[in-house]
Design a protein around this motif. Structure first.
Motif, PDB file in Angstrom:
ATOM      1  N   LYS A   1       0.831  -1.208   0.000  1.00  0.00           N
ATOM      2  CA  LYS A   1       0.000   0.000   0.000  1.00  0.00           C
ATOM      3  C   LYS A   1       0.865   1.257   0.000  1.00  0.00           C
ATOM      4  O   LYS A   1       0.586   2.222  -0.723  1.00  0.00           O
ATOM      5  CB  LYS A   1      -0.922   0.002   1.217  1.00  0.00           C
ATOM      6  N   ARG A   2       1.923   1.263   0.815  1.00  0.00           N
ATOM      7  CA  ARG A   2       2.802   2.433   0.871  1.00  0.00           C
ATOM      8  C   ARG A   2       3.489   2.657  -0.485  1.00  0.00           C
ATOM      9  O   ARG A   2       3.677   3.800  -0.921  1.00  0.00           O
ATOM     10  CB  ARG A   2       3.855   2.255   1.971  1.00  0.00           C
TER      11      ARG A   2
ATOM     12  N   GLU B   1       1.030   4.348  -2.743  1.00  0.00           N
ATOM     13  CA  GLU B   1       0.852   5.749  -2.391  1.00  0.00           C
ATOM     14  C   GLU B   1       1.983   6.597  -2.961  1.00  0.00           C
ATOM     15  O   GLU B   1       1.765   7.723  -3.424  1.00  0.00           O
ATOM     16  CB  GLU B   1       0.782   5.902  -0.862  1.00  0.00           C
ATOM     17  N   LYS B   2       3.202   6.067  -2.942  1.00  0.00           N
ATOM     18  CA  LYS B   2       4.325   6.794  -3.548  1.00  0.00           C
ATOM     19  C   LYS B   2       4.131   6.912  -5.053  1.00  0.00           C
ATOM     20  O   LYS B   2       4.481   7.942  -5.654  1.00  0.00           O
ATOM     21  CB  LYS B   2       5.644   6.068  -3.240  1.00  0.00           C
TER      22      LYS B   2
ATOM     23  N   LYS C   1       1.261   7.087  -6.670  1.00  0.00           N
ATOM     24  CA  LYS C   1       0.211   8.073  -6.915  1.00  0.00           C
ATOM     25  C   LYS C   1       0.715   9.494  -6.679  1.00  0.00           C
ATOM     26  O   LYS C   1       0.236  10.444  -7.314  1.00  0.00           O
ATOM     27  CB  LYS C   1      -0.986   7.785  -6.006  1.00  0.00           C
TER      28      LYS C   1
ATOM     29  N   ALA D   1      -6.303   0.961  -3.041  1.00  0.00           N
ATOM     30  CA  ALA D   1      -5.415   2.089  -3.314  1.00  0.00           C
ATOM     31  C   ALA D   1      -5.931   2.970  -4.443  1.00  0.00           C
ATOM     32  O   ALA D   1      -5.464   4.102  -4.598  1.00  0.00           O
ATOM     33  CB  ALA D   1      -4.016   1.585  -3.662  1.00  0.00           C
TER      34      ALA D   1
END
Length: 606
Positions: free
Chosen positions: A367-368, A371-372, A374, A409
């Motif tokens: 998930k992290r 996020e990076k 996006k 996500a």
């Protein structure tokens, strides 16, 4: 040529046919009767005024010389494609339109090379061909493409013509024949041999000798002082009891026992001084059954070869190798779709290995990473290396977890997720290269996602800028350690230093062999699809390799650069701080961060 015999309206059809056949033979071409009739019809329509027959035949000769080694035969689809490029308009006068399904494979690869277009570009692209220009509206796509191992072009060295070519009609069958096995082994050796010959010629070194010539030479006491250089495949000796040598060297002409002495200075035995010569060994790699090596030494009358030094074949930068190769089928016009220099040469690549999808910390790390992705303004790629299945999750359940994370996500479509299967995801003894994950194991929720791709192992990424990336997931540390046949110590090292760590030696061995398998010339360690062995070769060297090694042996990750090829190994820490991030700035500079590291490495090592 176009202003005499072909422009005359009074010339009979039979005469024009004979003259055209002679013109084809002048260029070393053969032409099908149907293609002859098509060309004559076009000549009558054009009245010879706008059709440059000589230029057309030259174009066809160049195309066919790059596509096949047999007779250079002009077919109807190939002729139509060449005339369309030459005249700058579709040829629909006397033949039905040529669809993508009916295009000849040679035309698809050479007449119309692949062009990748950045998703931010929405203009018409002009491609010049012959005397006119073809204007085509190209649908915007991503600035890169993934190439399956089963779609990789096959580079072949023709020993008779002493030239390289790409095989445009390789066999698509997974069931190879004995001929395919022999060709596979011969091509592996020939590709390395040509690299060694170029290196020794460039540096004015003594040429290598074949084993059959060595065995036919005279052996005298003075011959012990004559050094020879052999290039061959390292094997366990089948006659060690008779010769006293546990290793032998084999090339395409024969084999010879190797007299190797790795003894320290305090060791003594009853052998002669010549036979007890200490052997120096290159410590940068790992020696396995099937490794191609250079051996320096002299030949004894008892039929053995005294080894004074053993090294690996020298590496060669990709640009130097490409000077001797034909244009790649994936060559692209560098003026089309060049990325913004401020954004680098391609998408930002994120990579995760050592996954344990039954652990919530691992899912949080994915998930992290998204996020990076996006948060970035440019396209990005997330590469997930298998094994996806775990002791508690079967493959389909593990993929459902990945689908759920991607769905939560809400990853935009200009970002992509690539799934590279691990050895356990297919079968423990599966043939290489490994195919993409089976459709029946992929949940429907994941199949419906447009930005998720199932990749083969290995697979390649061809960037719009011409930058090449190889993705590989393989337990090379365990496999190499199991099949090592010659250990290197500080005492026998050519540099008198302690050998590098095992993972670095494995990566150097892989680059020197030009192949991803631990023992590139042996088929006894891993089953291989003989017809697709070329998909695992590394000639020329890629610009970047991302290799998922054994999770138990790569806790902190690794960056390794040799001959312009950068090899990155993602970390496999137990706290799941394993995200590898790569931003390609230019051909020689790459920003790399592993885990929570903030420092960016831009170091280049030859």
């Amino acid at each position: 040529m176009k202003d005499n015999i072909f422009s005359s309206t009074s010339t009979s059809s039979g005469s024009r046919r004979r003259q055209l056949a002679r013109a084809c033979r002048k260029h070393g071409l053969l032409i099908q009767p149907a293609a002859m009739a098509e060309l004559l019809t076009k000549m009558e329509h054009q009245q010879g005024g706008n059709l440059d027959i000589d230029g057309l035949l030259r174009t066809l000769a160049v195309t066919l010389s790059q596509t096949k080694s047999g007779p250079k035969l002009i077919t109807v689809p190939l002729l139509l494609g060449a005339m369309e490029d030459l005249l700058g308009q579709p040829n629909t006068e006397s033949s039905p339109p040529v669809t993508s399904r009916s295009i000849d494979r040679s035309k698809a690869h050479s007449v119309q090379p692949m062009t990748l277009v950045s998703s931010s570009r929405h203009e018409n692209l002009k491609t010049t061909g012959g005397a006119a220009a073809v204007v085509a509206t190209v649908t915007p796509t991503k600035s890169w493409r993934s190439v399956s191992a089963f779609e990789t072009p096959k580079l072949v060295y023709d020993a008779m013509r002493q030239q390289f070519r790409y095989d445009r009609n390789p066999s698509n069958s997974l069931m190879g024949t004995a001929k395919d096995l022999i060709e596979m082994r011969t091509q592996r050796y020939d590709l390395i041999r040509q690299r060694v010959v170029r290196h020794r010629h460039k540096n004015q070194l003594k040429p290598i000798m074949t084993i059959d010539r060595l065995l036919g030479s005279n052996t005298t006491p003075s011959s012990l002082s004559v050094d020879h250089v052999l290039l061959g495949i390292l094997r366990r000796s089948t006659s060690s009891i008779v010769t006293g040598c546990f290793l032998e060297l084999e090339d395409m002409t024969g084999s010879i026992p190797l007299n190797i002495s790795l003894r320290t200075g305090g060791d003594h035995d009853d052998r002669s001084h010549e036979q007890s010569t200490k052997t120096k060994v290159d410590p940068d790699g790992i020696y396995m059954d099937g490794s191609v090596v250079l051996v320096y030494g002299s030949y004894l009358e008892n039929g053995t070869f005294i080894c004074r030094k053993i090294t690996f074949p020298p590496l060669e930068k990709a640009n130097d190798t490409k000077q001797h190769l034909p244009p790649s089928p994936f060559a692209r016009d560098m003026s089309l779709g060049m990325p913004n220099p401020t954004q680098g040469l391609g998408p930002v690549i994120f990579c995760l290995g050592g996954l344990k999808l039954d652990d919530t910390d691992c899912l949080d790390e994915i998930k992290r990473a998204m996020e990076k992705m996006k948060a970035g303004a440019f396209q990005s790629i997330l590469v997930l290396f298998g094994d996806f299945r775990t002791d508690t999750l079967k493959l389909s359940s593990a993929l459902e977890e990945i689908a759920r994370v991607i769905n939560d996500a809400a990853l935009p479509k200009h970002h992509s997720v690539l799934l590279v299967p691990g050895p356990r995801d297919v079968a423990p003894n599966a043939c290489w290269p490994l195919p993409p994950l089976d459709r029946h194991c992929i949940p429907l929720s994941l199949r419906e996602m447009d930005n998720v791709r199932m990749c083969s192992n290995p697979c390649r990424l061809e960037l719009e800028s011409g930058y090449s990336v190889v993705l590989l997931r393989k337990d090379l540390v365990r496999e190499s350690a199991q099949n090592q046949i010659l250990a290197v110590t500080k005492e026998c090292s050519t540099s008198n230093t302690t050998p590098p760590p095992m993972d670095r030696r494995i990566l150097h061995h892989m680059l020197s062999q030009g192949h991803i398998m631990p023992a590139s010339a042996s088929t006894t360690i891993h089953p291989i699809y003989w017809n697709f062995d070329h998909a695992m070769r590394l000639t020329p060297l890629p610009d970047l390799m991302i290799v998922g090694l054994d999770p138990d042996h790569t806790e902190d990750g690794l960056e390794f650069v040799r001959a312009g090829c950068r090899v990155l190994v993602p970390p496999s820490r137990e706290n799941f701080d394993n995200l590898l991030q790569v931003k390609i700035l230019d051909e020689n500079h790459v920003e790399v961060s592993m885990g929570s590291e903030e420092d960016e490495d831009e170091e280049e090592e030859d």
